[in-house]
Every structure is written in C-alpha cells, then in structure tokens.
Design a protein around this motif. Structure first.
Motif, PDB file in Angstrom:
ATOM      1  N   LYS A 149       0.806  -1.225   0.000  1.00 49.97           N
ATOM      2  CA  LYS A 149       0.000   0.000   0.000  1.00 49.97           C
ATOM      3  C   LYS A 149       0.837   1.272   0.000  1.00 49.97           C
ATOM      4  CE  LYS A 149      -4.525  -0.830   2.126  1.00 49.97           C
ATOM      5  NZ  LYS A 149      -5.351  -0.507   3.318  1.00 49.97           N
ATOM      6  N   GLU A 150       1.838   1.322   0.900  1.00 48.09           N
ATOM      7  CA  GLU A 150       2.533   2.593   1.098  1.00 48.09           C
ATOM      8  C   GLU A 150       3.925   2.637   0.483  1.00 48.09           C
ATOM      9  OE1 GLU A 150       3.523   5.835   4.610  1.00 48.09           O
ATOM     10  OE2 GLU A 150       3.614   3.707   5.088  1.00 48.09           O
ATOM     11  N   ALA A 151       4.803   1.700   0.848  1.00 51.13           N
ATOM     12  CA  ALA A 151       6.190   1.799   0.387  1.00 51.13           C
ATOM     13  C   ALA A 151       6.859   0.434   0.396  1.00 51.13           C
ATOM     14  CB  ALA A 151       6.980   2.764   1.262  1.00 51.13           C
ATOM     15  N   VAL A 152       7.825   0.258  -0.493  1.00 50.95           N
ATOM     16  CA  VAL A 152       8.641  -0.954  -0.497  1.00 50.95           C
ATOM     17  C   VAL A 152       9.638  -0.898   0.652  1.00 50.95           C
ATOM     18  CG1 VAL A 152      10.282  -2.336  -1.821  1.00 50.95           C
ATOM     19  CG2 VAL A 152       8.357  -1.195  -2.981  1.00 50.95           C
ATOM     20  N   LEU A 153      10.332   0.216   0.782  1.00 52.65           N
ATOM     21  CA  LEU A 153      11.241   0.459   1.901  1.00 52.65           C
ATOM     22  C   LEU A 153      10.806   1.748   2.579  1.00 52.65           C
ATOM     23  CD1 LEU A 153      13.851   0.088   3.607  1.00 52.65           C
ATOM     24  CD2 LEU A 153      15.049   1.393   1.835  1.00 52.65           C
ATOM     25  N   LYS A 154      10.495   1.661   3.868  1.00 51.00           N
ATOM     26  CA  LYS A 154      10.156   2.859   4.627  1.00 51.00           C
ATOM     27  C   LYS A 154      11.032   2.935   5.869  1.00 51.00           C
ATOM     28  CE  LYS A 154       6.534   5.542   6.890  1.00 51.00           C
ATOM     29  NZ  LYS A 154       5.092   5.675   7.233  1.00 51.00           N
ATOM     30  N   TYR A 186       4.728   5.046  -2.458  1.00 48.46           N
ATOM     31  CA  TYR A 186       6.144   5.395  -2.637  1.00 48.46           C
ATOM     32  C   TYR A 186       6.951   4.142  -2.964  1.00 48.46           C
ATOM     33  CZ  TYR A 186       4.754   9.571  -0.010  1.00 48.46           C
ATOM     34  OH  TYR A 186       4.127  10.706   0.425  1.00 48.46           O
ATOM     35  N   GLY A 187       7.930   4.308  -3.834  1.00 49.89           N
ATOM     36  CA  GLY A 187       8.896   3.239  -3.991  1.00 49.89           C
ATOM     37  C   GLY A 187       9.786   3.188  -2.755  1.00 49.89           C
ATOM     38  N   ILE A 188      10.467   4.307  -2.485  1.00 51.58           N
ATOM     39  CA  ILE A 188      11.363   4.435  -1.336  1.00 51.58           C
ATOM     40  C   ILE A 188      10.928   5.649  -0.532  1.00 51.58           C
ATOM     41  CG2 ILE A 188      13.760   4.670  -0.577  1.00 51.58           C
ATOM     42  CD1 ILE A 188      13.209   2.117  -2.190  1.00 51.58           C
ATOM     43  N   LEU A 189      10.744   5.475   0.765  1.00 56.47           N
ATOM     44  CA  LEU A 189      10.333   6.566   1.655  1.00 56.47           C
ATOM     45  C   LEU A 189      11.263   6.590   2.861  1.00 56.47           C
ATOM     46  CD1 LEU A 189       8.415   8.815   2.550  1.00 56.47           C
ATOM     47  CD2 LEU A 189       6.868   7.051   3.429  1.00 56.47           C
ATOM     48  N   ILE A 190      12.095   7.617   2.950  1.00 55.45           N
ATOM     49  CA  ILE A 190      13.061   7.736   4.043  1.00 55.45           C
ATOM     50  C   ILE A 190      12.901   9.103   4.691  1.00 55.45           C
ATOM     51  CG2 ILE A 190      15.499   7.798   4.695  1.00 55.45           C
ATOM     52  CD1 ILE A 190      16.081   5.900   2.394  1.00 55.45           C
ATOM     53  N   GLN A 191      12.670   9.095   5.993  1.00 57.77           N
ATOM     54  CA  GLN A 191      12.537  10.329   6.765  1.00 57.77           C
ATOM     55  C   GLN A 191      13.491  10.249   7.955  1.00 57.77           C
ATOM     56  OE1 GLN A 191       8.253   9.537   7.031  1.00 57.77           O
ATOM     57  NE2 GLN A 191       7.876  11.572   6.196  1.00 57.77           N
ATOM     58  N   THR A 207       4.650   7.791  -6.249  1.00 55.52           N
ATOM     59  CA  THR A 207       5.799   8.687  -6.095  1.00 55.52           C
ATOM     60  C   THR A 207       7.049   7.818  -6.007  1.00 55.52           C
ATOM     61  OG1 THR A 207       4.484  10.325  -4.899  1.00 55.52           O
ATOM     62  CG2 THR A 207       6.890  10.448  -4.654  1.00 55.52           C
ATOM     63  N   PRO A 208       7.985   7.930  -6.947  1.00 57.09           N
ATOM     64  CA  PRO A 208       9.145   7.024  -6.938  1.00 57.09           C
ATOM     65  C   PRO A 208       9.923   7.061  -5.627  1.00 57.09           C
ATOM     66  CG  PRO A 208       8.997   8.141  -9.042  1.00 57.09           C
ATOM     67  CD  PRO A 208       7.970   8.785  -8.161  1.00 57.09           C
ATOM     68  N   MET A 209      10.262   8.284  -5.169  1.00 58.76           N
ATOM     69  CA  MET A 209      11.063   8.394  -3.947  1.00 58.76           C
ATOM     70  C   MET A 209      10.741   9.679  -3.206  1.00 58.76           C
ATOM     71  SD  MET A 209      14.946   7.105  -4.693  1.00 58.76           S
ATOM     72  CE  MET A 209      15.294   8.457  -5.815  1.00 58.76           C
ATOM     73  N   LEU A 210      10.755   9.568  -1.867  1.00 62.82           N
ATOM     74  CA  LEU A 210      10.757  10.739  -0.999  1.00 62.82           C
ATOM     75  C   LEU A 210      11.827  10.480   0.050  1.00 62.82           C
ATOM     76  CD1 LEU A 210       9.711  13.428   0.035  1.00 62.82           C
ATOM     77  CD2 LEU A 210       7.970  12.178   1.337  1.00 62.82           C
ATOM     78  N   VAL A 211      12.897  11.242  -0.025  1.00 68.33           N
ATOM     79  CA  VAL A 211      14.044  11.018   0.853  1.00 68.33           C
ATOM     80  C   VAL A 211      14.391  12.317   1.555  1.00 68.33           C
ATOM     81  CG1 VAL A 211      16.471  10.314   0.982  1.00 68.33           C
ATOM     82  CG2 VAL A 211      14.929   9.194  -0.644  1.00 68.33           C
ATOM     83  N   PRO A 235      23.533  10.274   0.616  1.00 70.13           N
ATOM     84  CA  PRO A 235      23.151   9.790  -0.716  1.00 70.13           C
ATOM     85  C   PRO A 235      22.971   8.271  -0.762  1.00 70.13           C
ATOM     86  CG  PRO A 235      24.857  11.451  -0.901  1.00 70.13           C
ATOM     87  CD  PRO A 235      24.715  11.167   0.570  1.00 70.13           C
ATOM     88  N   ILE A 236      21.861   7.855  -1.330  1.00 79.74           N
ATOM     89  CA  ILE A 236      21.603   6.430  -1.506  1.00 79.74           C
ATOM     90  C   ILE A 236      22.448   5.911  -2.671  1.00 79.74           C
ATOM     91  CG2 ILE A 236      19.837   4.704  -2.022  1.00 79.74           C
ATOM     92  CD1 ILE A 236      17.779   6.623  -0.869  1.00 79.74           C
ATOM     93  N   GLN A 237      22.987   4.725  -2.527  1.00 78.92           N
ATOM     94  CA  GLN A 237      23.767   4.114  -3.586  1.00 78.92           C
ATOM     95  C   GLN A 237      22.859   3.225  -4.435  1.00 78.92           C
ATOM     96  OE1 GLN A 237      27.047   5.044  -3.974  1.00 78.92           O
ATOM     97  NE2 GLN A 237      26.447   6.440  -2.320  1.00 78.92           N
TER      98      GLN A 237
END
Length: 479
Positions: free
Chosen positions: A387-392, A427-432, A454-458, A463-465
């Motif tokens: 529903k929300e994100a693959v990685l949160k 989100y694909g990737i969501l990092i807060q 949304t592909p990413m919200l960081v 920086p993500i590799q």
C-alpha cells in the motif's frame, strides 16, 4: 652500469599500471566477497543455533484426564502431563486429534508440546484462569500481568510442534475490545487499555524505573496477554503449528537465545496481532512461515524508551527466509519499541503480497525511542503489492502522540538486492531521517519497482547508492 631515474622510469610506469590494475581487480573481488560474506554470516548464524532435542518418550494428555469435547476444562491434564514429562527427563507431550479446552499452558525444561494433525487447543475465555499474574511484557515494558496463553519462563530445550492449531478465541467479545477500537468490539464507556490505570500508569512506571515486580496489573486492568511467549529461554523450537485468534502479539521471544520458528502459520487479524516479535533476543531463525496478520508480520524489537536503555540488550543475529507475508502493517519491521537497538538482520527468498500489506521493509522509531538499526541485508524478495512503500525508514513514528524526546536514532547500513516489485504503492522508497543524524549507507542493487505513485521521498539521508535500479521503468542513478 650506472642506474638513474631516467633509466628506471619505464619500469616505474609499468609497475604503477600493474598496481592500479591489481587494485581495481582486488576492489571488484572485495565487493563480491562483501556481498557473499553478508549472507555467509547469515548461514553462520543459522549453523550456530542449537535446536532442542528430546528423549523418545510420549505423554498423551488424554491419559492425564484431558477431554476431547471442546468444552471441558483440561488445564489440569496439560499441567500434569507437562510435569510428568519434565520429571522423566523430557519428551513429547502429545495432543491427539480433537478439540481441547484449556487455560494457559506453562512449558518446562525438555518438553515438546506436540499437536497432532486435527488437534485444536482452544484457550478459555475465562480470564480468571490466566491468573495469578506472571512476569511478562506489554509493548516493550515489563510488568506482572495475565499469563500468556503458552508461556515458558527461563526454560531450556523447549518446543511447540505438530500440524495442529492453537486457537486463542480472541474476538470482538473476548480480549480484543480492550484495545479501545470500535471495529474490534469496543463500546464507548467500557474500560480499555488507554485508561489512566492501564497504559498511562505503566508508562509512568517505566519513566520512574519502578521494579517490574511492583508493576502489578492483571485483574481489574485491560492489558491483553501475548499468545506464545518464551521469556528468558534458550533453545526454543516452534514448528508446523497454526496460531489463530490471538489476544495480542502472537509469538514473542523475549530475552531469549537460539530460537527457531519453522513452517508456522499465523492467521490472526486482531489488534496488535504481530506475527513474530523477537525482543532483546539473539540468534533467531524464522523460515518457511506464512504470516497473515492484523499488524506487522515480523517486528524486531528491543524495549520501549527508558526501559530499553536500562535493559540494554540489542536484538541481533536474526535470519528470516523463505516466508510468505500477506496482510500486515509491514513484512519485516524493526521497531517501534527499539530503544536498545537492532543489528545483523538478514531477509532472503521471501514473497510479500497483499492489497492489505502496507510496507515490505520498515524501520520505525522516534526521539523518545531512539535506539539504532544497523546491518540489515535484504536479498531476493518478490513483492506483488504493497500500500505505502517498499522500503520505509521513519524516525518520526508516532509524532502525533507527542512522542518526541532527546534520543536521536541511528540508522545505517541498509542493503536491498534482487528485489522485484509489481505494485509499489504510494512510494517506492520513503526515508525520513533526522537532520541531527541522517540515515547512512543505504544501498540498492538490482531493485526494480513498478507502479509507485511517487518514486522516492528522501529526507535527511546520506546519498543512496544505486546499482541497476529502476522505478516505474526509469533508471535511478546514484545521488
């Protein structure tokens, strides 16, 4: 012959070229070794876990008075069979096919509680049977409370096995309404866990470091018991059984070492029905399981707030593999009770898929919980839908409940590799992260996410590799 710099210059240049080539080759070899060593470490953890073993002796509960009618209280029969098995040096306490009603079951050293195919253990709805109170835990805080349904306290060499079912009989009329949510049967004006004499009182005791022996709850309080809880145990096996209709967390190994959960099915959609929550525990192997839950499928924990920091036992060396995650708040989660920290988590060869699965991999904490999460390795994961994100990664968990303090979390070394996602959700990737201590060293390799709105919200992350990563068909390059 007189040697000088100009005579040797070609040799120096050749040597530099050869050294550079060797360095690049070694760098590639090191990268490959690092990738292999991560899961070689997982294999090493698995190899180090001691499985319990039992003498070839069987103690049939019906020979101790258990009645197969689903109505007669067979608590004494379970108790007598377990005591006899223990006193004989160990063996199998056998539950044959049929329905057996009981109160809480307390395991002893060297006992394997084995449910035959067709056996169903029904746990009584009479809450007085879960007294006297025992040393247990509620949402990361120790206390004296109702006994868990299946409980082992400071035991060694124990197991729960077989093809039968444990039915906690929790529902909208039993246990669940205490959570305080109307959809689980709560009616306005009835007592519930958020009342002052329940969670607020327990939270205050946590802050004031009141000894757990003085944190007495149970009767007159509305804090639900865990389903299966080995507390301070060594060499624990849960194999093959099904858990359903849990009052609270389903499997909760706390302060335990060498725990194997193999081929277990959890189908329980009540409040806080996490599937498996290792806490303050190490050397945990969860494999071949199916999780279909009302909360997180697997949630790795290590104490709440001040208590977690006082106990200071990180959860570590945890391997999850070959599992199926269906409904749940998250597939594999670290937090939110995480104040003592989590490290060395390995997740591989899992399938996560449901319109009601909110995230695949999730880390949740805040500045009251603090804690750390480090060295999380995820490989070969198939995600159908989330529903929300693959990685949160969320360091602001619960801020609407004013859960802000002075303990800035530390999150680093998070690796995802060979992950395929059909529908990535919001989100694909969501990092807060936190500005004071950004998330560090997140790496994605061979990750392909489709259908993310949304592909990413960081925010507040180094920086993500990225290596061979696509979201919605677009190549994602290193930040």
């Amino acid at each position: 012959m007189k040697l000088n710099y100009y005579n040797l210059r070609p040799l120096f240049l050749l040597l530099i070229i050869l050294l550079a080539a060797c360095k690049e080759k070694n760098k590639k070899q090191v990268e490959e070794v690092v990738s292999l060593d991560n899961f070689a470490q997982a294999d090493s953890i698995i190899a180090s876990i001691s499985l319990p073993t039992f003498p070839d002796k069987t103690f049939d509960i019906t020979e101790f008075g258990a009645v197969n009618d689903g109505a007669t209280n067979s608590s004494d029969a379970f108790k007598k069979a377990i005591e006899a098995c223990n006193q004989a040096g160990g063996g199998k306490v056998f539950v044959p096919s049929g329905k057996f009603l009981t109160g809480p079951i307390h395991l002893l050293d060297n006992v394997n509680l084995h449910l035959a195919e067709g056996a169903e253990v029904l746990f009584s709805t009479d809450k007085s049977l879960y007294l006297p109170v025992v040393h247990t835990s509620y949402e990361g805080v120790e206390l004296m409370n109702y006994s868990p349904l299946v409980y082992a306290y400071k035991k060694k060499n124990i197991a729960v096995t077989g093809k039968g079912k444990f039915n906690g009989q929790a529902n909208e009329k039993n246990w669940w309404p205490w959570c305080g949510a109307e959809r689980y049967g709560y009616k306005k004006g009835e007592p519930q866990q958020r009342d002052d004499h329940n969670l607020p009182r327990l939270r205050k005791m946590n802050e004031e470091a009141v000894p757990y022996q003085e944190r007495i709850f149970g009767e007159g309080h509305q804090l639900r018991p865990a389903f299966f809880q080995p507390f301070g145990c060594e060499n624990v096996l849960v194999e093959g059984v099904t858990f359903t209709n849990a009052p609270f967390w389903v499997m909760h190994p706390i302060k335990s070492t060498n725990v194997t959960v193999d081929g277990v099915t959890v189908r329980s959609h009540g409040p806080n029905n996490d599937g498996c929550d290792p806490e303050y525990s190490k050397n945990i192997h969860i494999k071949n399981c199916v999780f279909d839950t009302g909360d997180d499928c697997i949630a790795i924990k290590s104490g709440r707030n001040d208590e977690g920091r006082r106990v200071n036992i990180p959860s570590e060396n945890i391997v999850v593999e070959d599992c199926i995650m269906k409904d749940g708040h998250g597939g594999v989660v670290m937090g939110s009770e995480i104040s003592a920290g989590v490290s060395n988590v390995f997740v591989r060869n899992c399938r996560m898929d449901s319109p009601e699965l909110e995230r695949a991999i999730r880390i949740k904490t805040n500045t009251l919980r603090g804690g750390f999460v480090e060295n999380v390795y995820v490989k070969n994961i198939q995600v159908g839908q989330v529903k929300e994100a693959v990685l949160k990664i969320n360091t602001y968990y619960g801020i609407y409940d004013k859960q802000e303090g002075e303990h800035i979390p530390s999150i680093k070394n998070i690796y995802l590799e060979d992950v395929e996602v059909e529908n990535g959700g919001e989100y694909g990737i969501l990092i807060q992260g936190r500005e004071e201590n950004p998330v560090k060293n997140v790496s994605l390799k061979n990750v392909h996410i489709k259908g993310a709105k949304t592909p990413m919200l960081v925010e507040n992350s180094e920086p993500i590799q990225f290596k061979n990563v696509t979201i919605n068909g677009e190549q994602i390059n290193a930040q």
